[in-house]
Design a protein around this motif. Structure first.
Motif, PDB file in Angstrom:
ATOM      1  N   GLN A 118       0.832  -1.202   0.000  1.00 51.17           N
ATOM      2  CA  GLN A 118       0.000   0.000   0.000  1.00 51.17           C
ATOM      3  C   GLN A 118       0.867   1.253   0.000  1.00 51.17           C
ATOM      4  N   LYS A 119       0.304   2.338  -0.510  1.00 49.76           N
ATOM      5  CA  LYS A 119       0.998   3.620  -0.527  1.00 49.76           C
ATOM      6  C   LYS A 119       0.966   4.233   0.877  1.00 49.76           C
ATOM      7  N   PRO A 120       1.966   5.052   1.220  1.00 48.69           N
ATOM      8  CA  PRO A 120       1.969   5.705   2.534  1.00 48.69           C
ATOM      9  C   PRO A 120       0.720   6.576   2.718  1.00 48.69           C
ATOM     10  N   ALA A 121       0.199   6.542   3.936  1.00 54.65           N
ATOM     11  CA  ALA A 121      -1.016   7.317   4.232  1.00 54.65           C
ATOM     12  C   ALA A 121      -1.003   7.780   5.683  1.00 54.65           C
ATOM     13  N   TYR A 122      -1.701   8.875   5.924  1.00 58.33           N
ATOM     14  CA  TYR A 122      -2.012   9.327   7.276  1.00 58.33           C
ATOM     15  C   TYR A 122      -3.285   8.599   7.677  1.00 58.33           C
ATOM     16  N   SER A 123      -3.475   8.354   8.972  1.00 58.92           N
ATOM     17  CA  SER A 123      -4.670   7.615   9.365  1.00 58.92           C
ATOM     18  C   SER A 123      -5.000   7.833  10.835  1.00 58.92           C
ATOM     19  N   ALA A 124      -6.213   7.472  11.180  1.00 57.88           N
ATOM     20  CA  ALA A 124      -6.667   7.507  12.573  1.00 57.88           C
ATOM     21  C   ALA A 124      -7.970   6.725  12.665  1.00 57.88           C
ATOM     22  N   SER A 125      -8.275   6.291  13.869  1.00 59.41           N
ATOM     23  CA  SER A 125      -9.568   5.662  14.145  1.00 59.41           C
ATOM     24  C   SER A 125     -10.285   6.496  15.189  1.00 59.41           C
TER      25      SER A 125
END
Length: 184
Positions: A27-34
């Motif tokens: 997968q490509k780098p990503a910012y994330s949060a839940s």
């Protein structure tokens, strides 16, 4: 469709550095949060309404059938039912996972007074309470599903840190070295 979630609990925040999931190295780098919230909350109602709207727009009369197909698949649906988790603190809750591709730039991350935050401010930790702006959208074939893009996160208030308490210096005494002491 944009949805603003209010006073939700933040977990797994990758808001300042884009990452690649260990389980999905291609997968490509990503910012994330839940974000975790009560099942019967306005946050949940707003999300479900947005999901139904985008599914109907994309899949027309097959929208309800597609949603039933997507819900149990974490790769096709961004909301998880906490009652399906082994973690007691998630019972009666829902969790939304949102991502933002690094190529789109970092999401806006601000304090309660709307001033910008950095990682050094230590406000965006797992357990903090935040407001979040996300974009819900439906994706067609070949990788059909309901997606959630992370737009912005605003600090709301402090909460108990997930994964344990912050380290403290309580285990140590102050060390005083006399000038005539030899150090080894």
């Amino acid at each position: 469709m944009k949805v603003v979630l209010k006073n939700v609990r933040l977990s797994f925040p990758n808001l300042f550095v884009a990452t690649v999931p260990k389980d999905y190295p291609t997968q490509k780098p990503a910012y994330s949060a839940s974000f975790t919230f009560d099942k019967d909350s306005d946050n949940h109602k707003k999300l479900e309404e947005a999901i139904k709207t985008v599914a109907t727009e994309m899949f027309k009369d097959k929208g309800a059938k597609k949603l039933a197909e997507f819900r149990p698949n974490k790769m096709k649906f961004p909301i998880k039912d906490g009652d399906d988790s082994e973690k007691d603190y998630l019972k009666g809750k829902m969790t939304l996972t949102a991502k933002r591709q690094a190529s789109l730039g970092r999401p806006l991350v601000i304090n309660s007074d709307k001033t910008p935050l950095t990682a050094d401010d230590d406000k965006m930790y797992g357990g903090a309470w935040v407001n979040a702006s996300v974009e819900i959208w439906a994706q067609g074939s070949p990788n059909d599903g309901i997606r959630c893009q992370l737009l912005a996160v605003q600090f709301y208030k402090d909460g108990d840190r997930l994964g344990g308490a912050a380290p403290t210096d309580a285990d140590f005494e102050e060390i005083v070295i006399e000038d005539d002491e030899e150090l080894i």
